[in-house]
Scaffold this motif. Sequence first.
Motif, mmCIF file in Angstrom:
data_model
loop_
_atom_site.group_PDB
_atom_site.id
_atom_site.type_symbol
_atom_site.label_atom_id
_atom_site.label_comp_id
_atom_site.label_asym_id
_atom_site.label_seq_id
_atom_site.Cartn_x
_atom_site.Cartn_y
_atom_site.Cartn_z
ATOM 1 N N LYS A 178 0.852 -1.187 0.000
ATOM 2 C CA LYS A 178 0.000 0.000 0.000
ATOM 3 C C LYS A 178 0.885 1.234 0.000
ATOM 4 O O LYS A 178 2.035 1.195 0.437
ATOM 5 N N ILE A 179 0.351 2.320 -0.502
ATOM 6 C CA ILE A 179 1.106 3.567 -0.568
ATOM 7 C C ILE A 179 1.088 4.227 0.809
ATOM 8 O O ILE A 179 0.014 4.465 1.362
ATOM 9 N N PRO A 180 2.244 4.513 1.389
ATOM 10 C CA PRO A 180 2.258 5.162 2.715
ATOM 11 C C PRO A 180 1.619 6.549 2.660
ATOM 12 O O PRO A 180 1.680 7.250 1.644
ATOM 13 N N ALA A 181 0.998 6.923 3.766
ATOM 14 C CA ALA A 181 0.429 8.268 3.864
ATOM 15 C C ALA A 181 1.549 9.295 3.840
ATOM 16 O O ALA A 181 2.612 9.100 4.444
ATOM 17 N N VAL A 182 1.331 10.383 3.143
ATOM 18 C CA VAL A 182 2.336 11.448 3.074
ATOM 19 C C VAL A 182 2.452 12.100 4.446
ATOM 20 O O VAL A 182 1.454 12.533 5.021
ATOM 21 N N PRO A 183 3.653 12.172 5.018
ATOM 22 C CA PRO A 183 3.805 12.754 6.358
ATOM 23 C C PRO A 183 3.640 14.264 6.334
ATOM 24 O O PRO A 183 3.730 14.899 5.269
ATOM 25 N N SER A 212 6.404 14.235 13.706
ATOM 26 C CA SER A 212 7.352 13.178 13.337
ATOM 27 C C SER A 212 6.798 11.821 13.748
ATOM 28 O O SER A 212 6.688 11.519 14.939
ATOM 29 N N LEU A 213 6.453 11.009 12.762
ATOM 30 C CA LEU A 213 5.851 9.703 13.011
ATOM 31 C C LEU A 213 6.880 8.606 12.724
ATOM 32 O O LEU A 213 7.558 8.633 11.701
ATOM 33 N N HIS A 214 6.975 7.639 13.623
ATOM 34 C CA HIS A 214 7.964 6.572 13.506
ATOM 35 C C HIS A 214 7.317 5.244 13.865
ATOM 36 O O HIS A 214 6.422 5.186 14.716
ATOM 37 N N GLU A 215 7.814 4.178 13.242
ATOM 38 C CA GLU A 215 7.400 2.826 13.620
ATOM 39 C C GLU A 215 8.611 1.915 13.601
ATOM 40 O O GLU A 215 9.357 1.877 12.614
ATOM 41 N N PHE A 216 8.820 1.197 14.697
ATOM 42 C CA PHE A 216 9.947 0.293 14.850
ATOM 43 C C PHE A 216 9.396 -1.100 15.154
ATOM 44 O O PHE A 216 8.544 -1.244 16.022
ATOM 45 N N ASP A 217 9.888 -2.102 14.445
ATOM 46 C CA ASP A 217 9.403 -3.460 14.655
ATOM 47 C C ASP A 217 10.580 -4.401 14.869
ATOM 48 O O ASP A 217 11.394 -4.601 13.957
ATOM 49 N N ASN A 218 10.681 -4.930 16.097
ATOM 50 C CA ASN A 218 11.692 -5.940 16.420
ATOM 51 C C ASN A 218 13.078 -5.506 15.925
ATOM 52 O O ASN A 218 13.749 -6.208 15.177
ATOM 53 N N THR A 219 13.507 -4.327 16.356
ATOM 54 C CA THR A 219 14.752 -3.782 15.821
ATOM 55 C C THR A 219 15.437 -2.902 16.852
ATOM 56 O O THR A 219 14.869 -2.590 17.904
#
Length: 310
Positions: A178-183, A212-219
Amino acid sequence: MTFRSIFSLACCAAALLSPASAAPRPGDAKLRDDLDVAYNTWRLHLLRGNYDGWRATTSAYRQVKVRNLAVSEKRPFPASLFRQPMAPPALAPLMYVGSVVNGPTAAATYYGKVDLGLDQEPTDSNALVLLFTHENGKWKYDQARFFNLTRLPAVKERLKRGDASVLMEQDGFQPLGKIPAVPPVCPPPKYIAKILVDCPGRTVQANVNNISLHEFDNTRLAEVISGGLRDGTNSLTLNFSDSPNGKKGAVLVEVYIMPETPGYLPARAFSYFVPPQAQPKSGPVLINVTPELLKTMEPKTSSPQAAAGK
């Protein structure tokens, strides 16, 4: 600006692990031509320093991400866009393996000697995956993934043979879906800042100052905060959830103000640590940037003589 912020180059090998669902389309000649033209046109604009052309061929999401990163690091934009130590590689020397389409996104995979323009002889153990989004009736370039396949000899051999079925079995060759939402477009920062998250077995979503939006997964990863931090109160909202990837461990979230004066140190503006067996608490918190916090960035002197400048 770093090359990754322009070419959005993700370098990894361990990501090639999980099975995928979207179907590869290696025999679709028109799709290959469309993606090749989209990338080569984008590449030409970048190499020629054509900002309007770069915008026209870059996904809307990536345009803002690149602009926000430059502004948040207090680098001139768009001038810094074209001052890169590396160059986007040419496709002509590479072997096309196939493409995967998932919704309005696509990934085209190439194998061979990927030349990043670093005056180093490239090896033949590389895969280049170009990601695209379909916007306003056209394919737009978004980012690339670069894989060193030295530790994945079976994957390397299958790509070398042109075996496109491997694209079905490894999620590193998959598009976004899917196309990410423009920040949001961020303002110039008062202070350059980064957020560091270490979250084995967890997914962490962070929102700083509603910009500032961030997402971190198992990292374990640090990212620049869009718009940085400002004097006084800054907002941070954290949301924690279990990740299907990895074994649960301790969680650490830290926010740092980065020094702009040579010899100065980062200032830790926020820290949240949760032991492995505890459950992190989601919700909003405040980060206060005070004169006392900024003073911690100043280098410590080792003696009264040094403090006096002797």
